[in-house]
Structure formats: structure tokens, C-alpha cells
Design a protein around this motif. Sequence first.
Motif, PDB file in Angstrom:
ATOM      1  N   PRO A   1       0.812  -1.220   0.000  1.00  0.00           N
ATOM      2  CA  PRO A   1       0.000   0.000   0.000  1.00  0.00           C
ATOM      3  C   PRO A   1       0.843   1.266   0.000  1.00  0.00           C
ATOM      4  CG  PRO A   1      -0.892  -1.580   1.562  1.00  0.00           C
ATOM      5  CD  PRO A   1       0.437  -2.114   1.118  1.00  0.00           C
ATOM      6  N   LEU A   2       2.014   1.214   0.688  1.00  0.00           N
ATOM      7  CA  LEU A   2       2.889   2.383   0.723  1.00  0.00           C
ATOM      8  C   LEU A   2       3.373   2.733  -0.681  1.00  0.00           C
ATOM      9  CD1 LEU A   2       4.567   4.509   2.194  1.00  0.00           C
ATOM     10  CD2 LEU A   2       6.338   2.761   2.522  1.00  0.00           C
ATOM     11  N   LEU A   3       3.768   1.706  -1.472  1.00  0.00           N
ATOM     12  CA  LEU A   3       4.209   1.961  -2.845  1.00  0.00           C
ATOM     13  C   LEU A   3       3.099   2.586  -3.679  1.00  0.00           C
ATOM     14  CD1 LEU A   3       6.254  -1.284  -3.599  1.00  0.00           C
ATOM     15  CD2 LEU A   3       7.157   1.044  -3.356  1.00  0.00           C
ATOM     16  N   ALA A   4       1.888   2.060  -3.519  1.00  0.00           N
ATOM     17  CA  ALA A   4       0.759   2.561  -4.301  1.00  0.00           C
ATOM     18  C   ALA A   4       0.437   4.004  -3.947  1.00  0.00           C
ATOM     19  CB  ALA A   4      -0.468   1.676  -4.081  1.00  0.00           C
ATOM     20  N   VAL A   5       0.356   4.293  -2.630  1.00  0.00           N
ATOM     21  CA  VAL A   5      -0.013   5.644  -2.201  1.00  0.00           C
ATOM     22  C   VAL A   5       1.103   6.634  -2.502  1.00  0.00           C
ATOM     23  CG1 VAL A   5      -0.544   7.072  -0.189  1.00  0.00           C
ATOM     24  CG2 VAL A   5      -1.622   4.826  -0.468  1.00  0.00           C
TER      25      VAL A   5
ATOM     26  N   VAL B   1       0.153  -4.065  -6.279  1.00  0.00           N
ATOM     27  CA  VAL B   1       0.478  -2.644  -6.189  1.00  0.00           C
ATOM     28  C   VAL B   1      -0.356  -1.851  -7.192  1.00  0.00           C
ATOM     29  CG1 VAL B   1       2.264  -0.904  -6.558  1.00  0.00           C
ATOM     30  CG2 VAL B   1       2.794  -2.993  -5.286  1.00  0.00           C
ATOM     31  N   VAL B   2      -0.402  -2.335  -8.432  1.00  0.00           N
ATOM     32  CA  VAL B   2      -1.167  -1.624  -9.460  1.00  0.00           C
ATOM     33  C   VAL B   2      -2.659  -1.627  -9.139  1.00  0.00           C
ATOM     34  CG1 VAL B   2      -1.747  -1.547 -11.908  1.00  0.00           C
ATOM     35  CG2 VAL B   2       0.574  -2.146 -11.192  1.00  0.00           C
ATOM     36  N   ALA B   3      -3.159  -2.766  -8.645  1.00  0.00           N
ATOM     37  CA  ALA B   3      -4.570  -2.835  -8.277  1.00  0.00           C
ATOM     38  C   ALA B   3      -4.887  -1.865  -7.145  1.00  0.00           C
ATOM     39  CB  ALA B   3      -4.945  -4.262  -7.885  1.00  0.00           C
ATOM     40  N   LEU B   4      -3.980  -1.774  -6.181  1.00  0.00           N
ATOM     41  CA  LEU B   4      -4.182  -0.824  -5.084  1.00  0.00           C
ATOM     42  C   LEU B   4      -4.140   0.615  -5.595  1.00  0.00           C
ATOM     43  CD1 LEU B   4      -2.054  -2.473  -2.234  1.00  0.00           C
ATOM     44  CD2 LEU B   4      -4.549  -2.301  -2.376  1.00  0.00           C
TER      45      LEU B   4
ATOM     46  N   THR C   1      -9.876  -3.035 -13.870  1.00  0.00           N
ATOM     47  CA  THR C   1      -9.203  -2.668 -15.120  1.00  0.00           C
ATOM     48  C   THR C   1      -7.719  -2.387 -14.901  1.00  0.00           C
ATOM     49  OG1 THR C   1      -9.928  -0.380 -14.766  1.00  0.00           O
ATOM     50  CG2 THR C   1     -11.270  -1.741 -16.220  1.00  0.00           C
ATOM     51  N   ALA C   2      -7.383  -1.803 -13.754  1.00  0.00           N
ATOM     52  CA  ALA C   2      -5.958  -1.575 -13.455  1.00  0.00           C
ATOM     53  C   ALA C   2      -5.216  -2.898 -13.322  1.00  0.00           C
ATOM     54  CB  ALA C   2      -5.820  -0.750 -12.171  1.00  0.00           C
ATOM     55  N   TRP C   3      -5.845  -3.859 -12.663  1.00  0.00           N
ATOM     56  CA  TRP C   3      -5.208  -5.175 -12.470  1.00  0.00           C
ATOM     57  C   TRP C   3      -5.039  -5.891 -13.808  1.00  0.00           C
ATOM     58  CZ3 TRP C   3      -7.008 -10.276 -13.093  1.00  0.00           C
ATOM     59  CH2 TRP C   3      -6.185 -11.264 -12.523  1.00  0.00           C
ATOM     60  N   LEU C   4      -6.084  -5.833 -14.644  1.00  0.00           N
ATOM     61  CA  LEU C   4      -5.997  -6.493 -15.946  1.00  0.00           C
ATOM     62  C   LEU C   4      -4.956  -5.823 -16.836  1.00  0.00           C
ATOM     63  CD1 LEU C   4      -9.803  -7.083 -16.701  1.00  0.00           C
ATOM     64  CD2 LEU C   4      -8.099  -8.802 -16.049  1.00  0.00           C
TER      65      LEU C   4
END
Length: 855
Positions: A462-466, A771-774, A834-837
Motif C-alpha cells: 500500500p505504501l508503494l501505491a499511495v 500494487v497496481v490494483a491498489l 481494469t488496473a489489475w488487468l
Amino acid sequence: MLDLLKTFSWQEFRHHPWRNAAAVVAVMLGVALAFSVHLINASALDEFSQAARSVGGQPDLELRGVQGQFDESLFARMARLPQVARASPVLEVGTYAITPEGKRSLQVVGVDALVVAFVAPDLMPLPTAAGDKQPVDRFALFAPAQVFLNPAAQPLAGPNLKLQSGLGLMPVNVAGSVRASGRALAVMDIGAAQELFGKQGQLSRIDLRLKSGVNRDDFARSLQSAPDWPADLTLSVPGDAQSQINNLSRAYRVNLTVLAFIALFTGAFLVFSVLSLSVAKRAQQFALLGVLGLSGRKRLRLVLWESLALGLLGSAAGIALGTALAALALTLLGGDLGGGFFTGTAPRLQFSGWAALIYGAMGVAAALVGGWWPAKAAQALPPAQTLKGLGGMLVNPHSHWLSLLLILVGTALTRAPAVWGIPVAAYLSVALLLVGGITALPWLIGLLLDRIAPWVARQTLPLLAVARARHQRETAAVAVSGVVASLSLAVALTVMVASFRESVTHWLDQVLPADLYVRSAASLGASDTVYFSPEFVQAAAALKGVKQLQAQRVVPLLLKPSLPPVALIARELSDPARSLPLVGEPLPVPTGQIGIYVSEAVVDLHDATPGQTFAPLDKTFRSLAQAGQAAEASYFVAGVWRDYARQSGTIAIDRTAFERLTGDQRANDLALWLTDPADAPKLQQELRALAEQMGTGIGDLMEFGTPGQIRATSLRIFDRSFAVTYWLQAVAIAIGLFGVAASFSAQVLARRKEFGLLAHLGLTRRQILTVVALEGAAWTLLGALAGLGLGLVVSVVLVQVVNPQSFHWTMDLMLPWLKLLGLCLAVVAAGTLTAWLAARAAAGQDAVLAVKEDW
């Protein structure tokens, strides 16, 4: 170089047809919806105009009564004027045609056959032979009970045709036809029509053809300024009916067009997302072209040419689809589109090349606007860094002060009045609020993520995503702009429709207090022909099981020639606050004046100010008197009430005062309170039997309804009218989600080396996808929150400004939280998915190899 650029763009379209097709479809839907709405309304207006000219003819002036009918003695005076070449008397009667197949609304026009051919030739009766061997009876047009039907009324022709007059059925004979177009129409000799409907000595209008050289305007002014000119008559040029329907339907047509542009508005964001994806994928190719000598300006022009191609394809397809949709709607709906303005007409499609060019240009402009920012990004790409995979999609930060200024200006515009009945400033306000809110997204994203960051500081993924979203807030704003645009509009429309529906439901609960309702005439125009006699009303009140009966008289009043008639309702008003859905408290009526209660449309259209006298009603009432001249009276506006049934306006007056002033004791509607509401079906049969006993013969033609039935029917009509709105919401959301998918695909493709680096640092493919999905969840959650907030602001403008200025009625703001929550959750879930795909295609072995490309 030119051939190289053509090949470069052609290969992009050739190898990614589905991605580009999404943008083309978005533009196509926007153009098709807007153009089809234009064609439907233009065709319906043209048909109505032709029908009005066919029925009204081409006189120089029309003399009409403000109430609808006047004494025929005026005809001789008009015909003797030296400036008048011909005067044609006309009696118009709204009634119902009764055949073995059922009941149908019909307009009867009584004419003088010796004159009408020179003024309104389409109304000239054309007799036909009674049989193969019978000669044509050319004197049939002067005989009693002989009618001549226009093409729309020909299905009524038969030996058992009857016309309803009051509570009686009058048999008539079809003696021929007329050429007049438009809705179902029957023409009779004027004397026969007066006798058939009990209108002896009455006319509806006099058509005047002036002599050559007479100035029409000067002649009209001289007549109306004469001291003996009757105050209850109007003299105007032809075309009032067309002007009335045009003015009444204008707001409805404009609102439908604005709603249709929602798809075009969100389509511009999809073009933006698709071209962003295209530029991101071809970043290194653009950089290579830059190294080979292609300047930044030429790269910008290249992307704009691609967006132009998308716009041209989408607009051309949209014009074709819009034409097909309009033709289908005119065939199935008759040009009505749920508005009720063109009921009974079956217009033919009127294609306009100029309109097609204009709407096609709008589609191209939307595509160019959507392609401008990706084109600027392609122009700003640094060739050397981009070739090494370090350029990415550059988005320049901007100040949030511009966004704040747009929002402030949009808010200020909500106070501006309508222009010609169209809330132009309010629509501009909505546009500025949307643009201001969307451009403020980077500031909002940074503000929210700064608050979230401490909560995920100890959790790696989550830290990477945020962290990336915080430091790439401009990019995040680009990614979710389509979501915010589509969701905010969907939220605004959802709130507006829910508020309107809830207000209509509460209104129905208040205006339907009785257990059973009986109606004689469904249309306002037939209220003076189809009615309940005082004897029938008294007998109905005496039936067993009837605890209370209230009769209601409905009369059309023409207060302004350029506007449709308002409905005057005479009903029991001993307690107006309980009988009517008032806006505010009723005012005390001064001694010696008569209190009236006007709908919101009368306040806006006729300047009926609460607490003041309403002078236009005085001269109208004098023309309503059944015998002689009604006494003069002063009418005091004691309150304003909501009437969602009549957009042209309604005036309510106490029935006792109405009967005292006019002597008219007839009724059009009956409200019955029963001892046992369950006996409603039984009482319906008794009322039908009572009508038969009184010799009326129309027991089966009265219309009955319980509050539950009327409420269900009204809400069904409401839902059908707003079906196009629901569909537009779905289109807007779908286009927004396309934009999310394209935006995340663009971001993922631009970050292939970043994913490869994360893989080298030990993150598994599953963790990279997480990470991308988050990130997708975080971005779309922010977009959903922003879209929800912005949509609520826009909904307030729609409910509190647009609807009152467009349709002259107010409503209570109602927030359907469950529907809104469902919309937001669906957007967040779709964005995350869609982000995950999108990440799956770029987070595999090819991402690791992308890092080695620079080794």
C-alpha cells in the motif's frame, strides 16, 4: 518524412483497431444522440407547423376570444368593414369520436363552405358518392350531422360513428373528406356544428383576408383602439398555435439536447485516454522521430491529425446512426419522446444537411479537444530521456487558483435569469463547475493522499501505491478525469430524477385524497364539450355508499396569445392549505376580493405575484358567463401551488365563486369519498347505470380511477418520459469506465521499466499486480469521491435552477444514497479490476527484459 508520418499513424490504427474503435464509438454515440434528438423535434415541429397552416389557412389576421368562444354577431361587423375582402367564421370543438372499436379524441371544425375555400382551402369539404351508382351530393356539406374527415381521421369512417356532446352521443354521417393534415379532424358546416354541440350563436375565431394595399398592423391597431372594441377578444397574425407549441416545447427540446451532449462530453475524455495510451506506447517511436528531425510542433500536429481522424469517423457514423434512431423513434413514438407536446401526430423525418454538418463538427471538435493534451505531451517528450525509457508521460503541474475561479464564476451564474425561457446561464454554470472541479483534481488528490499516507507507512505494497499516487498527482488526475466527468453527471441526473419522482409522488398523495375519481374529458380542449350535467352530479352524490362528492370544473383560459391556455380549475377550496400542495402559507384574502391560487408556471409566465390582484383574469371571466355578462370582480393571488400535470399553468378558484360569477354548474371531474373504499368497483357500475338511466348513453365511456391506479399510471408515464435519461446515465458511466481502462493501460505501458526494476528488487509478479490494483483502487476511490461531490453540487443547480427556469415548477432535493453508493462502488470495483488487468500484460517477463534493454 510525410510518407513516414502517414505510415506511422496508419500502423497505429491498423494494429490497434479495438482501442481506437472505443474512441470512435464514444464520439459516435454523442453525435448520434444529439443529432437524433434534433431531427425528432425538428420533424415534429415541422409537421405541427404544416398541420397548423393547413387547418388555419393563410388569413391576414385572426380574431379570437380570450376564453375560446364569442358571440357570432361580431362576424357581421367584421365582414362589413371596407378594409376586409373576406371574413371566414370558424367554430372549433374538441370532442370524442365513438365507434364500435372504441373512443378517440377528435377535433371538429365548423366552417362556412362558401368562404373557406378562399382562406383555408385544405378545410374545403369534398363530398363523395354514397355508392357506386349514386351521384355525388354536392349539397351534403350544408346538411345537418354531415362530417368530412381528414386522412388521420379516416379510420373512424363507418355507419355507426357518433360524437360526444356533454353526456350525449350524436350520430353523424361521413359524407366526404378534407385535405387538412395533422391530427384527427372532422369538418362540418358551421351551422350544423353549432346545432350538434349546442353552440348556437358562438364562434371560436374569424379569419380575415384584407384588401390589397391595406396595412395589416395599422388596421389591427385601429380596430383594437376603438372605444367599443370588446375586451375579451384578441386580434393577431396567424401562427399563434405554432408559436405556443414552440415556446412550450422549447425547454423540453433543449434539455433533451443538453442531456444528449453528456455522451459527447464524456466521449472527449475517452478520446483523451485512448490517445494518451497511444502516445505512451509510442513514446520511444516519437523520440526516435525527434532524433531524426521531427520537431515537437510536428509531433503535436501528428497526434491532432489522429484525433481528427477519430472525430471524423465517429461523427460520420454518429450522423448515420442518429438519422436511423430518429426515423425509428418517429415511427414508434410519433415524435413525442415522452414530452406530450406532439401527441397524435406522425411526422415524417425531415433530414437537414446543415444540422448534420453542425453536429458532425461538434463531434470533431470534441475529439480534437480530447486529443489536445496527449498531443501536447507528445510535443514535450525529451527525445534522449524517452529513448532510455525515462521520459514517460509528462504532465505539467498547474495552479489550483484557476479551478477556484471557474467554480466561483459557475456559482455566480446560478443567480442569472433564463434567456427566452432557456436557462443558458445555468447550463454554463454546470459546465464551469465540471471543468473547475476536474481541473482541481490534483490538489484534491494531494490533499487526501497526504492524510492517508501515515496510515500505510508500515505496509510495503500500500505504501508503494499511495506514494506514487502522491508524487504523480497530476498523472493520477489525468487517469481519473473521465471517471469524475461521467460519474458526476450520472450522480447529478440520478439525484434530479429521484428528486422529481419523489416530489411527484408526494404531490399525487396530496392531490388524490378521495377514494374514487370520475373524469368526463381527458383533454383540456374538450372540457367545454364533454362534461357532467348538474343533474348527473346531484344524482351521483345521492348514490348509496357515497359519503361525500366534490365536483370540479376545468376551463381553458387564453391569457396571452403567444402562450398556451392556462387551466382554470373550479373546485372546493374551503381549506386551501389542505386541498392544494401550496408553496408556503396561504395569504388572507381582502374583503370584497376573490382569492385565486396559481401554479408556479402562472407566476413565471403571466406575472401573477402573490399578494397582488391579477387583472388579466377579470376580462376572461366576463367571457365565461353562461347568460349575459358576468359581474366584475377583483381577483387576489392568495397562494402559489405546485402542479406537475400542466406545464402551461393552472389557476384554482373556489367553485362557489365560479358558479356565482359565470352561472356555469357543469363539471368535468368528480371526486368521491366512499363509506367503504372497497366498494369502488361496485360504485363504478352504479355510475354507469345512472348515466344510462338518464338517457346519456355513455355509461361505458366515463373514465374511472382509484388513487392507487392513478398514482401507478402517473409514475409509469414519468419513468417512460425519463427513460432516455436513464440510458444516457448508463452511456456516460460506460464511456467513463472505458476511459479508466485506457488511462491505466497507458500508465502501465509507460511504467514497464519500473515494474522490471521492482521485479529485480524481489517483488513477485503477484505483488506487482497488487500494487497496481491498489493504485487503481486508490485513484478510482478518489475519482468516485470527487465525482460524487461534484455531482451533488451540479444536482443542486439542476434541481434548484434548471428545472424551475425550464419547466416553471420546483421540487424538493432528495438524495438516493443507496443508488449513489452503488454507483460509486461499481466505479471503484471497475477501476480496480481494469488496473489489475492492464498490469497483467506489462508485469511479466517482458518487464524484466525492459530493464535489460539499457544494459
